[in-house]
Design a protein around this motif. Structure first.
Motif, PDB file in Angstrom:
ATOM      1  N   ARG A  18       0.826  -1.198  -0.113  1.00 56.86           N
ATOM      2  CA  ARG A  18       0.174  -0.006  -0.089  1.00 56.86           C
ATOM      3  C   ARG A  18       0.695   1.372   0.215  1.00 56.86           C
ATOM      4  N   LYS A  19       2.183   1.131   0.391  1.00 51.63           N
ATOM      5  CA  LYS A  19       2.995   2.351   0.510  1.00 51.63           C
ATOM      6  C   LYS A  19       3.403   2.927  -1.020  1.00 51.63           C
ATOM      7  N   LYS A  20       3.200   4.221  -1.136  1.00 48.23           N
ATOM      8  CA  LYS A  20       3.380   4.756  -2.407  1.00 48.23           C
ATOM      9  C   LYS A  20       4.932   5.057  -2.595  1.00 48.23           C
ATOM     10  N   LYS A  21       5.400   4.734  -3.774  1.00 48.25           N
ATOM     11  CA  LYS A  21       6.939   4.703  -4.151  1.00 48.25           C
ATOM     12  C   LYS A  21       7.190   6.032  -4.687  1.00 48.25           C
ATOM     13  N   ILE A  22       8.131   6.721  -4.106  1.00 52.68           N
ATOM     14  CA  ILE A  22       8.561   8.093  -4.652  1.00 52.68           C
ATOM     15  C   ILE A  22       9.924   7.908  -4.794  1.00 52.68           C
ATOM     16  N   LEU A  23      10.324   8.589  -6.095  1.00 49.81           N
ATOM     17  CA  LEU A  23      11.844   8.838  -6.415  1.00 49.81           C
ATOM     18  C   LEU A  23      12.300  10.213  -6.375  1.00 49.81           C
ATOM     19  N   VAL A  24      13.068  10.622  -5.358  1.00 52.17           N
ATOM     20  CA  VAL A  24      13.599  11.893  -5.275  1.00 52.17           C
ATOM     21  C   VAL A  24      14.957  12.333  -6.007  1.00 52.17           C
ATOM     22  N   VAL A  25      15.049  12.991  -7.188  1.00 51.56           N
ATOM     23  CA  VAL A  25      16.059  13.301  -7.600  1.00 51.56           C
ATOM     24  C   VAL A  25      16.708  14.667  -7.300  1.00 51.56           C
ATOM     25  N   CYS A  26      17.940  14.815  -6.776  1.00 54.04           N
ATOM     26  CA  CYS A  26      18.585  16.052  -6.385  1.00 54.04           C
ATOM     27  C   CYS A  26      19.689  16.223  -7.033  1.00 54.04           C
ATOM     28  N   PHE A  27      19.517  17.664  -7.731  1.00 51.42           N
ATOM     29  CA  PHE A  27      20.516  18.260  -8.334  1.00 51.42           C
ATOM     30  C   PHE A  27      21.514  19.066  -7.496  1.00 51.42           C
ATOM     31  N   GLY A  28      22.373  19.728  -7.912  1.00 55.88           N
ATOM     32  CA  GLY A  28      23.460  20.478  -7.135  1.00 55.88           C
ATOM     33  C   GLY A  28      23.122  21.632  -6.318  1.00 55.88           C
ATOM     34  N   ASN A  79      18.279  -2.604 -15.611  1.00 56.91           N
ATOM     35  CA  ASN A  79      17.424  -2.979 -14.348  1.00 56.91           C
ATOM     36  C   ASN A  79      16.782  -1.646 -14.098  1.00 56.91           C
ATOM     37  N   ILE A  80      17.465  -0.543 -13.659  1.00 56.76           N
ATOM     38  CA  ILE A  80      16.897   0.864 -13.062  1.00 56.76           C
ATOM     39  C   ILE A  80      15.855   1.186 -14.047  1.00 56.76           C
ATOM     40  N   GLN A  81      15.898   1.115 -15.307  1.00 56.77           N
ATOM     41  CA  GLN A  81      15.271   1.607 -16.394  1.00 56.77           C
ATOM     42  C   GLN A  81      13.795   0.749 -16.124  1.00 56.77           C
ATOM     43  N   LYS A  82      13.695  -0.340 -15.926  1.00 58.71           N
ATOM     44  CA  LYS A  82      12.588  -1.317 -15.725  1.00 58.71           C
ATOM     45  C   LYS A  82      11.812  -0.868 -14.397  1.00 58.71           C
ATOM     46  N   ARG A  83      12.598  -0.533 -13.295  1.00 56.67           N
ATOM     47  CA  ARG A  83      12.262  -0.223 -12.076  1.00 56.67           C
ATOM     48  C   ARG A  83      11.529   1.215 -12.121  1.00 56.67           C
ATOM     49  N   LEU A  84      11.851   2.163 -12.794  1.00 48.78           N
ATOM     50  CA  LEU A  84      11.251   3.342 -12.984  1.00 48.78           C
ATOM     51  C   LEU A  84      10.018   3.562 -13.156  1.00 48.78           C
ATOM     52  N   GLN A  85       9.461   2.414 -13.715  1.00 45.80           N
ATOM     53  CA  GLN A  85       7.988   2.292 -13.955  1.00 45.80           C
ATOM     54  C   GLN A  85       7.060   2.010 -12.866  1.00 45.80           C
ATOM     55  N   SER A  86       7.709   1.704 -11.518  1.00 51.16           N
ATOM     56  CA  SER A  86       6.863   1.301 -10.391  1.00 51.16           C
ATOM     57  C   SER A  86       6.696   2.493  -9.782  1.00 51.16           C
ATOM     58  N   PHE A  87       7.446   3.623  -9.758  1.00 50.56           N
ATOM     59  CA  PHE A  87       7.253   4.792  -9.040  1.00 50.56           C
ATOM     60  C   PHE A  87       5.996   5.554  -9.235  1.00 50.56           C
ATOM     61  N   ASP A  88       5.316   6.065  -8.201  1.00 52.11           N
ATOM     62  CA  ASP A  88       4.047   6.804  -8.358  1.00 52.11           C
ATOM     63  C   ASP A  88       4.207   8.143  -8.463  1.00 52.11           C
ATOM     64  N   LEU A  89       5.535   8.855  -8.091  1.00 48.93           N
ATOM     65  CA  LEU A  89       5.675  10.148  -8.192  1.00 48.93           C
ATOM     66  C   LEU A  89       7.235  10.651  -8.080  1.00 48.93           C
ATOM     67  N   ILE A  90       7.543  11.310  -9.132  1.00 42.95           N
ATOM     68  CA  ILE A  90       9.047  11.656  -9.080  1.00 42.95           C
ATOM     69  C   ILE A  90       9.164  13.117  -8.437  1.00 42.95           C
ATOM     70  N   LEU A  91      10.009  13.741  -7.460  1.00 41.52           N
ATOM     71  CA  LEU A  91      10.106  14.756  -6.990  1.00 41.52           C
ATOM     72  C   LEU A  91      11.772  15.328  -7.420  1.00 41.52           C
TER      73      LEU A  91
END
Length: 239
Positions: A18-28, A79-91
């Motif tokens: 049930r947990k939402k999956k969130i990818l956080v991308v941090c630039f400089g 592998n990461i490219q496939k996993r990206l499809q599982s994220f609900d939100l990108i921050l």
């Protein structure tokens, strides 16, 4: 009869599902880090975070604080490219001027940029805070960065490009509210259909088209290149 250990494992698995999956991308940059960290930490138990850090961020700032909230993606591969499809939100909490310019023209010369562009191709919801590059902020005015009107207009054009591509670039307060609204969304599979104006004057994004692809025609509707590519790919699969 289910044993206690099996029951606990089952409950944990259900909670993880049930947990939402969130990818956080941090630039400089780490401008306003405390506000952003507090926001993500508050929702720590309600979601699964993963983090991507640019080389500039890793060189200038400490990533260990963020790594307490989730795992880190170190390299971009298949592998990461496939996993990206599982994220609900990108921050993107720190969209710098350099990253803004590159994303706006589709440049992917680093792993974090490649990951964001792949998420765009996958039609993921992406929320970026513009407080690191926006020249209308108090911080920019204090540093006298708001005197070049050509650059200011250029950055605003880049922001318009991002919006057409599917990235919402918002002031920090609005970004924070959008993230909070995402956490408050109902996860029920039955959702109210979003009303879309199919006027020929509107330029539709990939997110618009993916919601109701059957209502769009390449010859009739104006849309971004990513949206056109998605429709063409869909048509080829149906033929």
């Amino acid at each position: 009869m289910i044993g206690i250990e099996q029951l606990i494992e089952k409950i944990i698995n259900e909670l993880q599902i049930r947990k939402k999956k969130i990818l956080v991308v941090c630039f400089g940059s780490n401008l306003e880090e405390s506000i952003i960290y507090d926001l993500l930490e508050r929702e720590y138990l309600n979601c699964q975070y993963e983090f991507v850090f640019s080389d500039a961020y890793k060189k200038n700032f400490d990533t260990r604080k963020w790594e307490q909230l989730g795992n880190t993606i170190e390299t971009y591969d298949q592998n990461i490219q496939k996993r990206l499809q599982s994220f609900d939100l990108i921050l993107i909490p720190y969209l710098t001027r350099n990253s803004l310019a590159k994303l706006a023209v589709g440049v992917a010369d680093t792993d974090p940029l490649s990951i964001v562009l792949q998420c765009l191709l996958n039609g993921k919801q992406i929320l970026a805070s513009n407080h690191c590059w926006n020249l209308d902020t108090d911080n920019a005015a204090y540093r006298e960065l708001n005197n070049n009107f050509f650059l200011k207009n250029l950055y605003e054009e880049y922001q318009a490009n991002l919006l057409n591509m599917g990235v919402d670039s918002l002031p920090l307060t609005a970004w924070k509210e959008a993230v909070e609204n995402f956490f408050e969304e109902d996860d029920s599979p039955i959702k109210e259909n979003k009303q879309i104006d199919y006027s020929t004057d509107k330029i539709f994004t990939l997110n618009d088209v993916k919601e109701n692809p059957g209502n769009f025609k390449l010859s009739k509707n104006k849309m971004t290149d990513l949206a056109k590519e998605f429709l063409l790919d869909l048509q080829n699969k149906e033929e």
